[in-house]
Scaffold this motif. Structure first.
Motif, PDB file in Angstrom:
ATOM      1  N   ARG A 272       2.097 -62.303   9.731  1.00  0.00           N
ATOM      2  CA  ARG A 272       2.165 -61.678   8.401  1.00  0.00           C
ATOM      3  C   ARG A 272       0.839 -61.847   7.656  1.00  0.00           C
ATOM      4  NH1 ARG A 272       7.432 -63.934   8.684  1.00  0.00           N
ATOM      5  NH2 ARG A 272       6.809 -65.752   7.457  1.00  0.00           N
ATOM      6  N   PHE A 273       0.201 -63.009   7.839  1.00  0.00           N
ATOM      7  CA  PHE A 273      -1.106 -63.226   7.218  1.00  0.00           C
ATOM      8  C   PHE A 273      -2.137 -62.248   7.774  1.00  0.00           C
ATOM      9  CE2 PHE A 273      -5.334 -65.125   7.351  1.00  0.00           C
ATOM     10  CZ  PHE A 273      -5.538 -65.470   6.009  1.00  0.00           C
ATOM     11  N   VAL A 274      -2.145 -62.072   9.094  1.00  0.00           N
ATOM     12  CA  VAL A 274      -3.088 -61.145   9.715  1.00  0.00           C
ATOM     13  C   VAL A 274      -2.841 -59.725   9.230  1.00  0.00           C
ATOM     14  CG1 VAL A 274      -3.817 -60.103  11.905  1.00  0.00           C
ATOM     15  CG2 VAL A 274      -3.463 -62.572  11.770  1.00  0.00           C
ATOM     16  N   LEU A 275      -1.576 -59.328   9.149  1.00  0.00           N
ATOM     17  CA  LEU A 275      -1.257 -57.977   8.682  1.00  0.00           C
ATOM     18  C   LEU A 275      -1.770 -57.749   7.269  1.00  0.00           C
ATOM     19  CD1 LEU A 275       0.148 -55.243   9.010  1.00  0.00           C
ATOM     20  CD2 LEU A 275       2.266 -56.325   8.227  1.00  0.00           C
ATOM     21  N   ARG A 276      -1.558 -58.718   6.387  1.00  0.00           N
ATOM     22  CA  ARG A 276      -1.998 -58.559   4.994  1.00  0.00           C
ATOM     23  C   ARG A 276      -3.520 -58.436   4.893  1.00  0.00           C
ATOM     24  NH1 ARG A 276       1.965 -62.603   4.075  1.00  0.00           N
ATOM     25  NH2 ARG A 276       0.340 -64.192   3.935  1.00  0.00           N
ATOM     26  N   HIS A 277      -4.222 -59.125   5.773  1.00  0.00           N
ATOM     27  CA  HIS A 277      -5.686 -59.176   5.676  1.00  0.00           C
ATOM     28  C   HIS A 277      -6.359 -58.523   6.883  1.00  0.00           C
ATOM     29  CE1 HIS A 277      -5.195 -61.988   2.316  1.00  0.00           C
ATOM     30  NE2 HIS A 277      -4.310 -62.626   3.065  1.00  0.00           N
ATOM     31  N   GLN A 278      -5.685 -57.561   7.522  1.00  0.00           N
ATOM     32  CA  GLN A 278      -6.196 -57.037   8.786  1.00  0.00           C
ATOM     33  C   GLN A 278      -7.547 -56.332   8.647  1.00  0.00           C
ATOM     34  OE1 GLN A 278      -3.294 -54.398  10.495  1.00  0.00           O
ATOM     35  NE2 GLN A 278      -3.577 -52.796   8.974  1.00  0.00           N
ATOM     36  N   ALA A 279      -7.818 -55.712   7.520  1.00  0.00           N
ATOM     37  CA  ALA A 279      -9.111 -55.057   7.352  1.00  0.00           C
ATOM     38  C   ALA A 279     -10.244 -56.077   7.394  1.00  0.00           C
ATOM     39  CB  ALA A 279      -9.141 -54.271   6.046  1.00  0.00           C
ATOM     40  N   GLY A 280     -10.054 -57.195   6.705  1.00  0.00           N
ATOM     41  CA  GLY A 280     -11.082 -58.221   6.684  1.00  0.00           C
ATOM     42  C   GLY A 280     -11.196 -58.992   7.983  1.00  0.00           C
ATOM     43  N   LEU A 281     -10.113 -59.047   8.733  1.00  0.00           N
ATOM     44  CA  LEU A 281     -10.103 -59.821   9.978  1.00  0.00           C
ATOM     45  C   LEU A 281     -10.472 -58.992  11.201  1.00  0.00           C
ATOM     46  CD1 LEU A 281      -6.836 -61.898   9.434  1.00  0.00           C
ATOM     47  CD2 LEU A 281      -9.191 -62.744   9.356  1.00  0.00           C
TER      48      LEU A 281
ATOM     49  N   SER B 148      -1.897 -51.792   5.488  1.00  0.00           N
ATOM     50  CA  SER B 148      -1.429 -53.142   5.163  1.00  0.00           C
ATOM     51  C   SER B 148      -1.079 -53.322   3.694  1.00  0.00           C
ATOM     52  CB  SER B 148      -2.497 -54.178   5.549  1.00  0.00           C
ATOM     53  OG  SER B 148      -3.672 -54.023   4.758  1.00  0.00           O
ATOM     54  N   ALA B 149      -1.286 -52.283   2.864  1.00  0.00           N
ATOM     55  CA  ALA B 149      -1.044 -52.399   1.431  1.00  0.00           C
ATOM     56  C   ALA B 149       0.369 -52.861   1.102  1.00  0.00           C
ATOM     57  CB  ALA B 149      -1.355 -51.064   0.737  1.00  0.00           C
ATOM     58  N   PRO B 150       1.433 -52.286   1.701  1.00  0.00           N
ATOM     59  CA  PRO B 150       2.771 -52.752   1.375  1.00  0.00           C
ATOM     60  C   PRO B 150       2.972 -54.245   1.651  1.00  0.00           C
ATOM     61  CG  PRO B 150       2.886 -50.657   2.506  1.00  0.00           C
ATOM     62  CD  PRO B 150       1.463 -51.123   2.604  1.00  0.00           C
ATOM     63  N   ALA B 151       2.374 -54.733   2.731  1.00  0.00           N
ATOM     64  CA  ALA B 151       2.510 -56.158   3.057  1.00  0.00           C
ATOM     65  C   ALA B 151       1.802 -57.025   2.021  1.00  0.00           C
ATOM     66  CB  ALA B 151       1.939 -56.427   4.459  1.00  0.00           C
ATOM     67  N   ARG B 152       0.638 -56.564   1.538  1.00  0.00           N
ATOM     68  CA  ARG B 152      -0.079 -57.336   0.526  1.00  0.00           C
ATOM     69  C   ARG B 152       0.650 -57.331  -0.807  1.00  0.00           C
ATOM     70  NH1 ARG B 152      -4.168 -54.188   2.234  1.00  0.00           N
ATOM     71  NH2 ARG B 152      -4.378 -53.196   0.192  1.00  0.00           N
ATOM     72  N   LEU B 153       1.273 -56.188  -1.109  1.00  0.00           N
ATOM     73  CA  LEU B 153       1.939 -56.045  -2.399  1.00  0.00           C
ATOM     74  C   LEU B 153       3.382 -56.535  -2.349  1.00  0.00           C
ATOM     75  CD1 LEU B 153       0.600 -52.484  -3.321  1.00  0.00           C
ATOM     76  CD2 LEU B 153      -0.240 -54.691  -4.123  1.00  0.00           C
TER      77      LEU B 153
END
Length: 343
Positions: free
Chosen positions: A156-165, A336-341
């Motif tokens: 879930r952490f990777v999904l939220r920040h997948q662009a940066g990772l 990943s926006a829905p996961a971040r929000l």
């Protein structure tokens, strides 16, 4: 001619006839033999430097050089897998197995099957194996749909920040490909199982013997990390610009053969240096339309393909390398926006 009046196949036969008449489907054996020879000579020179430098932290520089050469070997194996080099499949396979299995330790037989499936359905949400990036999500369905994988806290952490990772995790791409090669052997999903086992074992033995005989254990471990990390990063950065962030057809969308390749692909502008660095993959549209076309001919096919697309109102995407990465990252961030929000 309007889109509605295009012949069956989206005019592919017309376009193919144009490039064939221009001689662009002809083999370039001499050019390829020179490329193979020059790459092998550079590899030999770096190997000599590796031995002469000995147990030194300067070997991290040779590690970076070997990473670049491994990717160049990979490009040659890629072209062999598409039958671009020789008319004979057997001759191409010899080049492919040597460069893929023996020199860089990747499963050529497994990769060819996977890559052909990608070419048959590029960026297709359900049929393109390259769309399945594991921890990353390229579609809403992969992120939160009914078929989305179960994700633990790390996932879930990777999904939220997948662009940066995305780029940092490309450092693991080489290791992942090595593991996939071994898995394909264990599952017996390759056409020449014994040959690949022998070549991959030989590569592994020679690689670790050379590293640990020349370097002390600490330097050797860091060398391997740098070499394999940069190899994966360079390889991933070479393949990512072609499709990431481009349209992704679904099972309900019916595209003709031309549009299925052109609309899902992106070219990278640049000169001869870009051609060398990206191994011809910067002409992704032409490569997907004519996968057996020698990479040296792709740049000459580009004007013909672009003119064809202009005549038939088919969007032809071409951008800089940096902008291609930006588009891909924007796509990852949007998914990943829905996961971040938390929605």
């Amino acid at each position: 001619m309007t889109e509605a009046s295009l012949p069956r196949g989206g005019g592919y036969a017309e376009l193919f006839a144009q490039v064939r008449e221009a001689g662009l489907m002809d083999r370039r054996r001499a050019r390829y033999l020179v490329k193979i020879l020059v790459t092998a000579l550079v590899f030999g020179a770096v190997a000599v430097a590796f031995v002469m430098i000995g147990d030194s932290w300067w070997q991290l520089v040779t590690g970076a050089a070997f990473a670049a050469l491994f990717v160049q070997f990979g490009f040659i194996g890629h072209d062999a897998g598409h039958l671009q080099i020789f008319a004979s499949k057997r001759a191409n396979d010899v080049v492919g197995y040597v460069h893929g299995d023996l020199l860089i330790g990747l499963g050529y037989g497994w990769w060819v099957g996977k890559h052909n499936a990608h070419h048959a359905n590029p960026n297709h949400e359900e049929r393109d194996p390259d769309v399945d990036l594991g921890v990353f999500a390229l579609t809403e369905a992969q992120a939160s749909g009914p078929t989305a994988p179960r994700r633990g806290p790390i996932g879930r952490f990777v999904l939220r920040h997948q662009a940066g990772l995305f780029f940092p995790m490309l450092l693991l791409e080489g290791v992942d490909l090595h593991i996939s090669a071994v898995r394909s052997l264990v599952a017996r999903r390759v056409p020449r199982l014994r040959l690949e086992i022998v070549l991959l074992v030989a590569h592994t033995a020679l690689y670790f013997a050379a590293v640990f005989l020349v370097l002390s254990p600490g330097v050797a471990v860091v060398f391997i990390v740098v070499h394999q990390g940069l190899f994966g990063l360079y390889l991933g950065c070479s393949f990512a610009p072609g499709h990431k962030g481009m349209p992704m057809p679904t099972a309900t969308e019916k595209l003709d053969p031309v549009r299925s390749q052109v609309l899902t692909s992106r070219n990278i502008v640049g000169g001869r240096v870009t051609d060398l660095v990206l191994g011809g993959l910067n002409y992704q549209i032409e490569h997907h339309l004519f996968p057996r076309m020698p990479r040296m001919n792709l740049r000459h096919a580009r004007p013909l393909v672009r003119a064809f697309c202009d005549r038939h109102a088919i969007p032809y995407t071409e951008t800089s390398l940096i902008e291609s990465y930006a588009q891909g990252l924007r796509h990852l961030r949007a998914i990943s926006a829905p996961a971040r929000l938390g929605t």
